[in-house]
Structure formats: structure tokens, C-alpha cells
Design an enzyme around this catalytic site. Structure first.
Site, PDB file in Angstrom:
ATOM      1  NE  ARG A   1      -2.155  -2.295   3.127  1.00 20.22           N
ATOM      2  CZ  ARG A   1      -2.598  -2.728   4.317  1.00 20.22           C
ATOM      3  NH1 ARG A   1      -3.695  -2.218   4.833  1.00 20.22           N
ATOM      4  NH2 ARG A   1      -1.929  -3.652   4.978  1.00 20.22           N
TER       5      ARG A   1
ATOM      6  CG  ASN B   1      -0.795  -0.890   7.129  1.00 20.78           C
ATOM      7  OD1 ASN B   1       0.127  -1.695   7.211  1.00 20.78           O
ATOM      8  ND2 ASN B   1      -1.742  -0.812   8.037  1.00 20.78           N
TER       9      ASN B   1
ATOM     10  NE  ARG C   1      28.374  22.910  -1.806  1.00 18.54           N
ATOM     11  CZ  ARG C   1      29.162  22.879  -2.888  1.00 18.54           C
ATOM     12  NH1 ARG C   1      29.400  23.985  -3.582  1.00 18.54           N
ATOM     13  NH2 ARG C   1      29.717  21.751  -3.273  1.00 18.54           N
TER      14      ARG C   1
ATOM     15  CE  LYS D   1      34.253  22.631  -1.725  1.00 20.57           C
ATOM     16  NZ  LYS D   1      35.029  21.925  -2.743  1.00 20.57           N
TER      17      LYS D   1
ATOM     18  NE  ARG E   1      41.441  48.034 -11.919  1.00 24.63           N
ATOM     19  CZ  ARG E   1      41.138  48.501 -10.716  1.00 24.63           C
ATOM     20  NH1 ARG E   1      40.500  47.747  -9.845  1.00 24.63           N
ATOM     21  NH2 ARG E   1      41.472  49.719 -10.380  1.00 24.63           N
TER      22      ARG E   1
HETATM   23  C1  UD1 Z   1      -1.333  -7.373  11.401  1.00 19.29           C
HETATM   24  C2  UD1 Z   1      -2.210  -8.320  12.230  1.00 19.29           C
HETATM   25  C3  UD1 Z   1      -3.429  -7.571  12.691  1.00 19.29           C
HETATM   26  C4  UD1 Z   1      -3.034  -6.340  13.480  1.00 19.29           C
HETATM   27  C5  UD1 Z   1      -2.072  -5.477  12.680  1.00 19.29           C
HETATM   28  C6  UD1 Z   1      -1.491  -4.395  13.568  1.00 19.29           C
HETATM   29  C7  UD1 Z   1      -1.890 -10.575  11.353  1.00 19.29           C
HETATM   30  C8  UD1 Z   1      -2.467 -11.637  10.507  1.00 19.29           C
HETATM   31  N1  UD1 Z   1      -2.591  -9.446  11.419  1.00 19.29           N
HETATM   32  O1  UD1 Z   1      -2.093  -6.997  10.253  1.00 19.29           O
HETATM   33  O2  UD1 Z   1      -4.226  -8.396  13.489  1.00 19.29           O
HETATM   34  O3  UD1 Z   1      -4.172  -5.599  13.823  1.00 19.29           O
HETATM   35  O4  UD1 Z   1      -0.958  -6.245  12.185  1.00 19.29           O
HETATM   36  O5  UD1 Z   1      -0.703  -3.471  12.867  1.00 19.29           O
HETATM   37  O6  UD1 Z   1      -0.861 -10.793  11.962  1.00 19.29           O
HETATM   38  N2  UD1 Z   1       5.187  -9.500   7.709  1.00 19.29           N
HETATM   39  C9  UD1 Z   1       6.212 -10.376   7.471  1.00 19.29           C
HETATM   40  N3  UD1 Z   1       5.976 -11.469   6.679  1.00 19.29           N
HETATM   41  C10 UD1 Z   1       4.762 -11.716   6.138  1.00 19.29           C
HETATM   42  C11 UD1 Z   1       3.703 -10.817   6.397  1.00 19.29           C
HETATM   43  C12 UD1 Z   1       3.952  -9.716   7.196  1.00 19.29           C
HETATM   44  O7  UD1 Z   1       7.336 -10.187   7.927  1.00 19.29           O
HETATM   45  O8  UD1 Z   1       4.638 -12.724   5.457  1.00 19.29           O
HETATM   46  C13 UD1 Z   1       5.467  -8.324   8.543  1.00 19.29           C
HETATM   47  C14 UD1 Z   1       5.223  -7.021   7.810  1.00 19.29           C
HETATM   48  O9  UD1 Z   1       6.401  -6.603   7.156  1.00 19.29           O
HETATM   49  C15 UD1 Z   1       4.819  -6.090   8.941  1.00 19.29           C
HETATM   50  C16 UD1 Z   1       4.150  -7.013   9.944  1.00 19.29           C
HETATM   51  O10 UD1 Z   1       4.571  -8.311   9.627  1.00 19.29           O
HETATM   52  O11 UD1 Z   1       5.951  -5.493   9.531  1.00 19.29           O
HETATM   53  C17 UD1 Z   1       2.617  -6.921   9.870  1.00 19.29           C
HETATM   54  O12 UD1 Z   1       2.209  -7.306   8.576  1.00 19.29           O
HETATM   55  P1  UD1 Z   1       1.060  -6.560   7.803  1.00 19.29           P
HETATM   56  O13 UD1 Z   1       0.877  -7.203   6.476  1.00 19.29           O
HETATM   57  O14 UD1 Z   1       1.265  -5.098   7.831  1.00 19.29           O
HETATM   58  O15 UD1 Z   1      -0.173  -6.971   8.733  1.00 19.29           O
HETATM   59  P2  UD1 Z   1      -1.509  -6.205   8.974  1.00 19.29           P
HETATM   60  O16 UD1 Z   1      -2.426  -6.452   7.837  1.00 19.29           O
HETATM   61  O17 UD1 Z   1      -1.242  -4.807   9.333  1.00 19.29           O
HETATM   62 CA    CA Z   2       0.542  -3.439   9.236  1.00 16.16          CA
END
Ligand code: UD1
Ligand code: CA
Length: 463
Positions: free
Chosen positions: A16, A230, A336, A354, A443
Site C-alpha cells: 500500500r 500501511n 556547504r 564550501k 586588471r
Molecule cells: C497485522 C495483524 C493484525 C493487526 C495489525 C497491527 C496478522 C495476521 N494481522 O495486520 O491483526 O491488527 O498487524 O498493525 O498478523 N510481515 C512479514 N511477513 C509476512 C507478512 C507480514 O514479515 O509474510 C510483517 C510485515 O512486514 C509487517 C508485519 O509483519 O511489519 C505486519 O504485517 P502486515 O501485512 O502489515 O499486517 P496487517 O495487515 O497490518
Molecule cells: Ca501493518
């Protein structure tokens, strides 16, 4: 704490954001989101900290590894959801006992205080999992906490929630404490039957409850600190909050900020009392500004040291400079990197410096460029003076000693030195050193042609 471990989830793409930069590297008020999370979690003094990376893992690692030598990286490829992400930490945590605090790289404002309260509550209750939650006016987009008889029963994601569940206002922050003992076994039993076809960490709550493992919640009072980022618009909202807080702190410490809404000051910036900051000012990076300074409107200062009683007039850009007491700069000046300005010096409009040292009490008042120059004390640099410091291949130095006077519209063709107290005549192109106490003049001589105008009239046909 030897039995405390931190895992930060940061493998997701952050679709997003619509960015080529990984989401967690986007800055909030001058500091990358994940950097904020790592700094906060360091307050727990954990035995290990693991960052789960995936999307653009190399970019994230290159950025963070140098400044976080103890940070462990675990790769999640492909990214199949938050439960799958946490599973990637198993190699680091295998054989260990104690508590894992799970953080999200995109929840940047969490306070160290809340984290400490989380660990305390989790341990005191002897819980298998403790979920940090908050009650929000606008809970949309977050997972909702479903309670039965007041106790957390499960978490349901917005996309999988029923219309009634969507009306719930208590949300999952995505921040948890887990007992390591049952964790990795339980993660393996999570399925991906949901709207996104992902392995949701949030399903663990329901699983634990069915297995009669104790799950607790910690409800935070300040929902701002658990807000997840997000989108760019959330990024901007959050930056505004952080800036406001910084401005409040500075004002409380005696700094006047004429219009906080248009003043952007990074977290590490220090400013002394009785300094006045006018609208539209941006102060970034590692900048220190002393007391009783006046920073006029639309000035940007980055990674610089400004002493006391300095006036910076409108529309100046100052990067990597050191400015001593009582200096006046601008309007429209550009300092700078590696520039040092001595006490009481004056830099006027449309002046660029600079890698230049300007001695105390010296003046460069109008339309000048000084690069790679060392200027002594009480030197007067006339309007339109230019150091010609670059010959197309290399940079050369200009030295102007104490008390020298450089006439207007002079070019100093470096390397060149103007000695102590020497004068340079206006309009000179100086290619050789001017010895102390002498006048350098370089000059074309002027000649006046007498009666020329009259004669010209005589030859021009009248119309
Ligand atoms: C998640 C929670 C949600 C909560 C919200 C809070 C889950 C299923 N949902 O949703 O309940 O309200 O956070 O902000 O956990 N990430 C990974 N690997 C993945 C997917 C995600 O490392 O495969 C990391 C993302 O980079 C991020 C975090 O996990 O830092 C949360 O993932 P995101 O996709 O933003 O979850 P939300 O939809 O916000
Ligand atoms: Ca999130």
C-alpha cells in the site's frame, strides 16, 4: 535479560506504500520506522534480537547491519504471513527458554515503557501469550479482539470478520509476548484458510485457548503508540504527531516556535533556550543550535553546529557547517559541508561557502563563492568575489590572511594566497600570491578617449 528475546517482523512488501523503498525504511520525522522499533526494543536489553526480512532483504540488511552489529537477520522467502514470518526465527531461538517479544517493523511509535509493562504482565500472569491491544474510535483495517466472558477468545482479521465482529473496537496491535516453550510447535499447526491465504499469527490465540494455554491481554491507554503504518497518508499523520511532540519538548525547554504546525525538527536536534524559530524552518539530522539564536523563516539546517546568538535570515540552506557565536547569515546563503564560521563573522545574501574556514569578525556580505578557502580574522571580502578552486580536474586552496581586503568582483585563481593585511584591487583576476601589506592589482588599465561622444554624434545620421 538472558531469557528475553526480541523478534521484529519486517519481511512484508508494504504494497500500500507503492514504493521501491521497503516500507520499514521509510522515515518518520527523520528516522526509519524499523530504526525506531530497534531503538525501543534495545531498552529491554534482550539476549537476542532477530529481524525477519524478505522483501528487498539485501537493501534492509545493508542499511541496518553496520549500525546494529548484534542484530540477527532471518530470511522469509516467500512471505506467507505473520505466523510463517515468526517461524523463520526458530533457528535463532531453538533450545532457548524464556520470553519472546514480537514486534512489527511498521509499528514505530511503541514506547519502551509499554514494552516493559508487557514483559512484566506476561511473566506475572505466567501466560503462554500476551497480546497488546487498544480500543480505537476507528478500528478499521486492524485485527479485532473477540472476547468471551471478558477473556480474549481469538483475533479475527478485518477481511475475515463478520459484520458484527467488524463493529468491535478493540484491536490487535500486532505486538505480543510469547512463552518460547509451546510457541514453535503451535505455529506449525496454523493453517492458511482465510481471505488472504496466509498463515496468520493471530490464529495462535484461538489455538492456545483451545489447548487451555493461558492467553492474556495488555490494553494500552495511548492508542497512538501502537498505530501501524500501511500507507503514505498514515506515514504523514504519524510524522506530524512525532514532530508535534518534538516541538512541545523544545517549547517546554524554552525555545520559541512561532508556528509549530510548519516547523519540522528531527528527534536528535538540540536547541538552547530563548532561540526563536520562525515558520517553515526545517532542522534535520545531528544538529545543535545554541541559545538566543534567531532562525528566520524558510531556513533548512542539517547536521550542523550553531553556537549562541546566531541570526540566520530567511531562505538559507546550511549543511554540515559549524557556526560560532554571534554570526549573522543570509538571507539566501548556502553553507556547504566542512564550513566553519568564526565568532561574529557576517555572511550576507547570495553567498556560498564550501569547505571554507572564515575567521572571526570577517565579512562576506554579497554575492560570493568561497570554496576550499581558509580566510583569517577580520577579512573583508567584497561583493562578487569568487575563488576559482576547480580547474576541471583538481580542487585547489585559497588562503586569505588576517585583515586582508578583497575588492569587489575579484577572482582568486587557486592555489593562491593573499598575505596579512594585503589589499586586492576591485575587478582583479589574482593568479599569483599577494604578499603581506601589499596591493595586488590585476586588471586591464582604463583609458579615457576624450571628446569621443561628440565625435560619434557627428558621424551618426540624424533621424
Ligand atoms: C497485522 C495483524 C493484525 C493487526 C495489525 C497491527 C496478522 C495476521 N494481522 O495486520 O491483526 O491488527 O498487524 O498493525 O498478523 N510481515 C512479514 N511477513 C509476512 C507478512 C507480514 O514479515 O509474510 C510483517 C510485515 O512486514 C509487517 C508485519 O509483519 O511489519 C505486519 O504485517 P502486515 O501485512 O502489515 O499486517 P496487517 O495487515 O497490518
Ligand atoms: Ca501493518
Amino acid at each position: 535479560m538472558t531469557d528475553l528475546h526480541v523478534v521484529v517482523l519486517a519481511a512484508g512488501q508494504g504494497t500500500r506504500m507503492k514504493s521501491t523503498l521497503p516500507k520499514i525504511l521509510h522515515p518518520i520525522a527523520g528516522r526509519a520506522m524499523v530504526e525506531r522499533v530497534l531503538r525501543t526494543s534495545a531498552a529491554l536489553d534482550p539476549a537476542t534480537t532477530t529481524l525477519i526480512v524478505g522483501h528487498q532483504a539485501a537493501v534492509v540488511r545493508d542499511r541496518l547491519a553496520p549500525s546494529h552489529p548484534h542484530l540477527q537477520f532471518a530470511i522469509q522467502e516467500p512471505q506467507r504471513g505473520t505466523a510463517h514470518a515468526l517461524q523463520q526465527a526458530e533457528p535463532v531461538l531453538a533450545g532457548r527458554t524464556g520470553t519472546v517479544v514480537l514486534l512489527s517493523g511498521d509499528v514505530p511509535l511503541l514506547s519502551a515503557d509499554t514494552l516493559r509493562r508487557l514483559v512484566d504482565a506476561h511473566r506475572t500472569a505466567g501466560a503462554a501469550a500476551t497480546v497488546v491491544t487498544a480500543v480505537l474510535d476507528r478500528p478499521y483495517g486492524y485485527g479485532r479482539v473477540v472476547r468471551k466472558n471478558g477473556h480474549i477468545a481469538r483475533i479475527v482479521e478485518e477481511r475475515d470478520a463478520s459484520p458484527t465482529e467488524r463493529k468491535l473496537h478493540e484491536i490487535n496491535s500486532g505486538i505480543y509476548a510469547f512463552d518460547l516453550e509451546p510457541l514453535f510447535d503451535a505455529l506449525r499447526s496454523i493453517a492458511s484458510h482465510n481471505a488472504q491465504g496466509e498463515y496468520y499469527l493471530t490464529d495462535l490465540v484461538g489455538i492456545y485457548r483451545r489447548r487451555k494455554l493461558p492467553v492474556e491481554t495488555l490494553v494500552v491507554d495511548n492508542p497512538q503508540e501502537i498505530r501501524g503504518i500501511n500507507s503514505r497518508s498514515e506515514l504523514a499523520e504519524m510524522s506530524t504527531l512525532v514532530m508535534q511532540k518534538k516541538n512541545e519538548e523544545l517549547m517546554a525547554a524554552g525555545v520559541t516556535i512561532v508556528d509549530p504546525a510548519t516547523t519540522y525538527i528531527d528527534p536528535d536536534v538540540e536547541i538552547g533556550a530563548d532561540t526563536v524559530i520562525h515558520p517553515g524552518v526545517v532542522i534535520e539530522g545531528q544538529t545543535r543550535i545554541g541559545g538566543a539564536c534567531e532562525i528566520q523563516a524558510y531556513v533548512r539546517i542539517r547536521d550542523s553546529e550553531i553556537a549562541d546568538r546566531v541570526t540566520i535570515n530567511n531562505f538559507c540552506l546550511i549543511v554540515g557547517a559549524r557556526v560560532a557565536d554571534g554570526v549573522s547569515i543570509g538571507p539566501f546563503a548556502h553553507l556547504r559541508p566542512d564550513t566553519a564560521v568564526g565568532e561574529g563573522a557576517k555572511i550576507g545574501n547570495f553567498v556560498e561557502l564550501k569547505k571554507t574556514t572564515l575567521g572571526p569578525g570577517s565579512k562576506v556580505n554579497h554575492l560570493s563563492y568561497l570554496g576550499d578557502a581558509t580566510v583569517g580574522a577580520k577579512v573583508n571580502v567584497g561583493a562578487g568575489t569568487i575563488t576559482c578552486n576547480y580547474d576541471g580536474t583538481k580542487k585547489s586552496a585559497t588562503v586569505i590572511e588576517d585583515g586582508a581586503f578583497i575588492g569587489s568582483d575579484t577572482q582568486l585563481i587557486a592555489p593562491v594566497r593573499v598575505g596579512k593585511g594585503a589589499y586586492v584591487a576591485a575587478g582583479s583576476s589574482i593568479t599569483e600570491d599577494v604578499p603581506a601589506g601589499s596591493l595586488g592589482i590585476a586588471r586591464g588599465r582604463q583609458s579615457n578617449v576624450e571628446g569621443w561622444v561628440e565625435r560619434k554624434k557627428g558621424t551618426t545620421a540624424k533621424t
